[in-house]
Design a protein around this motif. Structure first.
Motif, mmCIF file in Angstrom:
data_model
loop_
_atom_site.group_PDB
_atom_site.id
_atom_site.type_symbol
_atom_site.label_atom_id
_atom_site.label_comp_id
_atom_site.label_asym_id
_atom_site.label_seq_id
_atom_site.Cartn_x
_atom_site.Cartn_y
_atom_site.Cartn_z
ATOM 1 N N VAL A 36 2.761 -5.318 -12.569
ATOM 2 C CA VAL A 36 3.371 -6.731 -11.866
ATOM 3 C C VAL A 36 3.795 -6.275 -10.891
ATOM 4 N N VAL A 37 5.435 -5.927 -10.890
ATOM 5 C CA VAL A 37 6.408 -5.706 -10.004
ATOM 6 C C VAL A 37 5.195 -4.832 -8.293
ATOM 7 N N ILE A 38 4.950 -3.895 -8.458
ATOM 8 C CA ILE A 38 4.539 -3.399 -7.342
ATOM 9 C C ILE A 38 3.567 -4.327 -6.691
ATOM 10 N N HIS A 39 3.029 -4.870 -7.550
ATOM 11 C CA HIS A 39 1.462 -5.713 -6.957
ATOM 12 C C HIS A 39 2.171 -6.926 -6.285
ATOM 13 N N THR A 40 2.950 -7.841 -7.023
ATOM 14 C CA THR A 40 3.919 -8.749 -6.180
ATOM 15 C C THR A 40 4.746 -7.487 -5.220
ATOM 16 N N ILE A 95 8.838 5.622 -8.291
ATOM 17 C CA ILE A 95 7.030 5.457 -8.046
ATOM 18 C C ILE A 95 7.004 5.408 -6.357
ATOM 19 N N LEU A 96 7.751 3.941 -5.965
ATOM 20 C CA LEU A 96 7.908 3.774 -4.332
ATOM 21 C C LEU A 96 8.822 4.656 -3.579
ATOM 22 N N SER A 97 9.259 6.146 -4.796
ATOM 23 C CA SER A 97 9.916 7.013 -3.347
ATOM 24 C C SER A 97 8.717 7.917 -3.705
ATOM 25 N N THR A 98 7.817 7.993 -3.582
ATOM 26 C CA THR A 98 6.832 8.322 -3.715
ATOM 27 C C THR A 98 6.008 8.435 -2.462
ATOM 28 N N ASP A 121 -2.689 -11.185 -2.301
ATOM 29 C CA ASP A 121 -2.374 -10.476 -3.251
ATOM 30 C C ASP A 121 -4.000 -9.394 -3.786
ATOM 31 N N ILE A 122 -4.646 -10.170 -2.656
ATOM 32 C CA ILE A 122 -6.427 -9.047 -2.923
ATOM 33 C C ILE A 122 -5.550 -7.954 -1.989
ATOM 34 N N ALA A 123 -4.678 -7.774 -0.829
ATOM 35 C CA ALA A 123 -4.405 -7.070 0.065
ATOM 36 C C ALA A 123 -3.587 -5.408 -1.613
ATOM 37 N N ALA A 124 -2.690 -6.367 -2.932
ATOM 38 C CA ALA A 124 -1.953 -6.026 -3.537
ATOM 39 C C ALA A 124 -2.859 -5.783 -4.088
ATOM 40 N N TYR A 125 -3.927 -5.771 -5.236
ATOM 41 C CA TYR A 125 -5.031 -5.157 -5.816
ATOM 42 C C TYR A 125 -5.587 -3.963 -5.448
ATOM 43 N N TRP A 126 -5.732 -4.113 -3.582
ATOM 44 C CA TRP A 126 -6.319 -2.795 -3.742
ATOM 45 C C TRP A 126 -4.708 -2.111 -3.640
ATOM 46 N N ALA A 127 -3.406 -2.451 -3.369
ATOM 47 C CA ALA A 127 -2.395 -1.485 -2.974
ATOM 48 C C ALA A 127 -2.299 -0.839 -4.527
ATOM 49 N N GLU A 128 -2.618 -1.406 -6.087
ATOM 50 C CA GLU A 128 -2.275 -0.673 -7.263
ATOM 51 C C GLU A 128 -3.598 0.078 -7.229
ATOM 52 N N THR A 129 -5.060 -0.223 -7.008
ATOM 53 C CA THR A 129 -5.936 1.172 -6.908
ATOM 54 C C THR A 129 -5.527 1.726 -5.821
ATOM 55 N N HIS A 130 -5.133 2.325 -5.395
ATOM 56 C CA HIS A 130 -4.755 3.356 -3.615
ATOM 57 C C HIS A 130 -4.025 3.761 -4.665
ATOM 58 N N LEU A 131 -2.457 3.217 -5.413
ATOM 59 C CA LEU A 131 -1.737 3.881 -5.822
ATOM 60 C C LEU A 131 -1.668 4.761 -7.033
ATOM 61 N N PHE A 132 -1.841 3.531 -8.187
ATOM 62 C CA PHE A 132 -1.851 3.800 -9.568
ATOM 63 C C PHE A 132 -3.764 4.509 -9.520
ATOM 64 N N GLY A 133 -4.696 4.611 -8.907
ATOM 65 C CA GLY A 133 -5.797 4.711 -9.573
ATOM 66 C C GLY A 133 -6.814 3.923 -10.188
#
Length: 337
Positions: free
Chosen positions: A119-123, A29-32, A185-197
């Motif tokens: 959880v890994v991606i978020h962290t 996933i990180l390679s995309t 962590d707020i920024a990490a939830y944002w990252a999840e949203t824009h990576l996974f949908g």
């Protein structure tokens, strides 16, 4: 930040096959390009115009002409990605142990793999934000206060500070006072949203809270096929929480575990036409759909006064009717020429 953080354990404590599967999934996933863009925006501390398009600050000066992350941030992310020792990453022990204890052949294993991957991606996103951004964080500037005068809105000279501590935020995940890494962590939830949908959440089993079905629109009726650990995504900006189909779950897992280097990424995932959709305000409190109880604070909801409005994109039947109407009007116009 919480006063007493739960115990943690490193990914390297997983048994070989379980570790191999989550490592392969995360690295794939990180390679995309999608992940590189999202993580570069995390490093910049700023979204692009595309990822900010539904937010009220999308037209602010700091985001003008920002069509992509900075080259500096991209280079930083590539270096960090190649140097980081994933095995040393620590997660909450319960996430590690639950994943480890789920047999590879068990039906819920795919959901557990998705959970630990999220959880890994978020962290990782939270840690990257912490290392590349420092207070005061980049955030929307104060706005002029608007008051009502004789029934009409009037802009005053008084400035009201932004309620969000960073440009990178999901409207429903702003409780930094209960997050282990706070604003990161707020920024990490944002990252999840824009990576996974969307933020990755799960159906956690029957909830004792019953929601009156006569108050629910048809698209949000209780789940018709309640299974332990159904996987959902929680988008931002009033889009409804939606359930992933079995095919989408297979896409998620298969891309990471079996994906060929040339395989196209399925992310970000979007809701299928007839999937279950839930209102974000009641997904956690009434439907038991969440990842962790500490994802966000549960607010008191007056169901009778809940605004059932949403985005038209969440009503595929209505979207189809609108599209058919447009085509009919276009055809009628062409016939009249």
């Amino acid at each position: 930040m919480t006063l007493s953080d739960p115990p943690r354990a490193a990914l390297s404590t997983l048994e070989t096959r379980h570790l191999e599967l989550v490592r392969n999934t995360v690295l794939r996933i990180l390679s995309t390009k999608q992940a590189e863009d999202v993580f570069a925006e995390v490093a910049d501390g700023l979204p692009t115009q595309e990822t900010a398009k539904y937010k009220p600050h999308c037209d602010e000066e700091e985001l003008d002409d920002r069509t992509q992350p900075s080259a500096r941030a991209r280079d930083l992310v590539r270096t960090w990605r190649s140097d980081f020792d994933l095995g040393s990453l620590e997660l909450e022990s319960n996430v590690i142990s639950t994943y480890q204890q789920t047999p590879l052949q068990a039906r819920e294993f795919k959901a557990r793999l998705i959970e630990i991957t999220a959880v890994v991606i978020h962290t990782l996103a939270a840690l990257l934000f912490s290392h590349t951004n420092h207070p005061p964080y980049k955030k929307p500037p104060p706005k002029n206060k608007i008051v009502m005068v004789d029934g009409w809105p009037q802009v005053t000279d008084e400035l009201v500070p932004s309620r969000v501590p960073t440009y990178l935020y999901h409207n429903d995940y702003l409780d930094d006072d209960i997050y282990p890494l706070g604003i990161a962590d707020i920024a990490a939830y944002w990252a999840e949203t824009h990576l996974f949908g969307g933020v990755v959440v799960f159906y956690q089993g029957d909830n004792e809270t019953e929601l009156p079905t006569d108050l629910l629109p048809p698209s949000s009726l209780p789940l018709d096929d309640k299974r332990f650990l159904d996987v959902y995504l929680h988008p931002d900006c009033r889009f409804k929480v939606f359930r992933l189909s079995d095919a989408q779950i297979d896409q998620f897992v298969g891309f990471g575990v079996h994906g060929e280097p040339s395989a196209s990424s399925p992310f970000p995932l979007k809701p299928e036409r007839n999937t279950v959709r839930l209102f974000p305000a009641i997904a956690m409190s009434h439907y038991n759909v969440y990842r962790s109880k500490n994802d966000r604070k549960v607010r008191e909801i007056d169901i009778a006064r809940l605004n059932w409005g949403g985005r038209m994109e969440d009503d595929p039947q209505m979207m189809e009717l609108v599209e058919e109407r447009k085509k009919a009007e276009l055809k009628q116009g062409n016939d009249g020429i």
